[in-house]
Design a protein around this motif. Structure first.
Motif, PDB file in Angstrom:
ATOM      1  N   HIS A   1       8.755   7.341  -4.258  1.00 13.67           N
ATOM      2  CA  HIS A   1       7.436   6.405  -3.888  1.00 13.67           C
ATOM      3  C   HIS A   1       7.755   6.212  -2.386  1.00 13.67           C
ATOM      4  O   HIS A   1       9.001   5.683  -1.935  1.00 13.67           O
ATOM      5  CB  HIS A   1       7.772   5.315  -4.648  1.00 13.67           C
ATOM      6  N   THR A   2       6.978   6.017  -1.461  1.00 14.72           N
ATOM      7  CA  THR A   2       6.893   5.390  -0.204  1.00 14.72           C
ATOM      8  C   THR A   2       5.619   4.331  -0.313  1.00 14.72           C
ATOM      9  O   THR A   2       4.530   4.815  -0.266  1.00 14.72           O
ATOM     10  CB  THR A   2       6.702   6.421   0.968  1.00 14.72           C
ATOM     11  N   ILE A   3       6.007   3.268  -0.076  1.00 14.90           N
ATOM     12  CA  ILE A   3       5.165   2.126   0.389  1.00 14.90           C
ATOM     13  C   ILE A   3       5.305   1.410   1.649  1.00 14.90           C
ATOM     14  O   ILE A   3       6.428   1.686   2.427  1.00 14.90           O
ATOM     15  CB  ILE A   3       5.164   1.283  -1.124  1.00 14.90           C
ATOM     16  N   GLN A   4       4.371   0.655   1.938  1.00 13.00           N
ATOM     17  CA  GLN A   4       4.280  -0.291   3.011  1.00 13.00           C
ATOM     18  C   GLN A   4       4.031  -1.776   2.783  1.00 13.00           C
ATOM     19  O   GLN A   4       3.158  -1.872   1.695  1.00 13.00           O
ATOM     20  CB  GLN A   4       3.244   0.000   4.125  1.00 13.00           C
TER      21      GLN A   4
ATOM     22  N   SER B   1      11.030   3.208   1.075  1.00 14.60           N
ATOM     23  CA  SER B   1      11.067   4.357   0.130  1.00 14.60           C
ATOM     24  C   SER B   1      12.082   4.273  -0.712  1.00 14.60           C
ATOM     25  O   SER B   1      13.241   3.717  -0.688  1.00 14.60           O
ATOM     26  CB  SER B   1      11.288   5.823   0.922  1.00 14.60           C
TER      27      SER B   1
ATOM     28  N   PRO C   1       7.783  -0.146   6.018  1.00 11.64           N
ATOM     29  CA  PRO C   1       7.808   0.848   5.370  1.00 11.64           C
ATOM     30  C   PRO C   1       9.258   0.828   4.365  1.00 11.64           C
ATOM     31  O   PRO C   1      10.088   0.602   4.655  1.00 11.64           O
ATOM     32  CB  PRO C   1       8.015   2.140   6.051  1.00 11.64           C
TER      33      PRO C   1
ATOM     34  N   THR D   1       0.983  -1.114   0.055  1.00 10.66           N
ATOM     35  CA  THR D   1       0.001  -0.039  -0.122  1.00 10.66           C
ATOM     36  C   THR D   1       0.826   1.185  -0.126  1.00 10.66           C
ATOM     37  O   THR D   1       2.105   1.062   0.165  1.00 10.66           O
ATOM     38  CB  THR D   1      -0.885   0.083   1.423  1.00 10.66           C
ATOM     39  N   GLY D   2       0.103   2.331  -0.227  1.00 10.69           N
ATOM     40  CA  GLY D   2       0.813   3.645  -0.061  1.00 10.69           C
ATOM     41  C   GLY D   2       1.120   4.532  -1.448  1.00 10.69           C
ATOM     42  O   GLY D   2       0.867   5.832  -1.625  1.00 10.69           O
ATOM     43  N   ASP D   3       1.085   3.685  -2.678  1.00 14.64           N
ATOM     44  CA  ASP D   3       1.013   4.224  -3.958  1.00 14.64           C
ATOM     45  C   ASP D   3      -0.163   3.731  -4.686  1.00 14.64           C
ATOM     46  O   ASP D   3      -0.509   2.510  -4.553  1.00 14.64           O
ATOM     47  CB  ASP D   3       2.229   3.829  -4.651  1.00 14.64           C
TER      48      ASP D   3
END
Length: 102
Positions: A67-70, A86, A84, A38-40
């Protein structure tokens, strides 16, 4: 006809082996069946785990920029805590001083 069949078979075999880069990956983890990312907005569904429980998903089609995602590892019982991550997708600069030389 035989040559056409062999040519088609070669093309299909090469298409199956070809892959893009880069990939988002993680180490193998026992019991993981899928990863939730998730995140983007370009990740809308879960990513199936590889046979060894690792993550491998293609990043070639994502848009450029930061981009930063989990990432969550999941199985039938639920999901782990988020991890997390990035990264930036940057293109090279415009070639400088392009010209014809003698």
């Amino acid at each position: 006809m035989k040559k056409l069949f062999l040519s088609l078979l070669c093309v299909l075999a090469m298409a199956g082996v070809a892959s893009a880069a880069p990939f988002l990956v993680c180490d193998p983890q026992a019991g993981v069946t899928y990863y939730s990312i998730t995140g983007d907005p370009y990740w809308t569904a879960s990513v199936p785990a590889q046979a060894d429980g690792s993550l491998r998903t293609d990043l070639a089609t994502i848009p450029g920029g930061a981009h930063t995602i989990q990432v969550l590892a999941c199985n039938i019982w639920g999901c782990s805590s988020a991890s997390p991550f990035s990264f930036s997708k940057t293109l090279p600069a415009i070639p400088a001083n392009t010209r014809v030389a003698p």
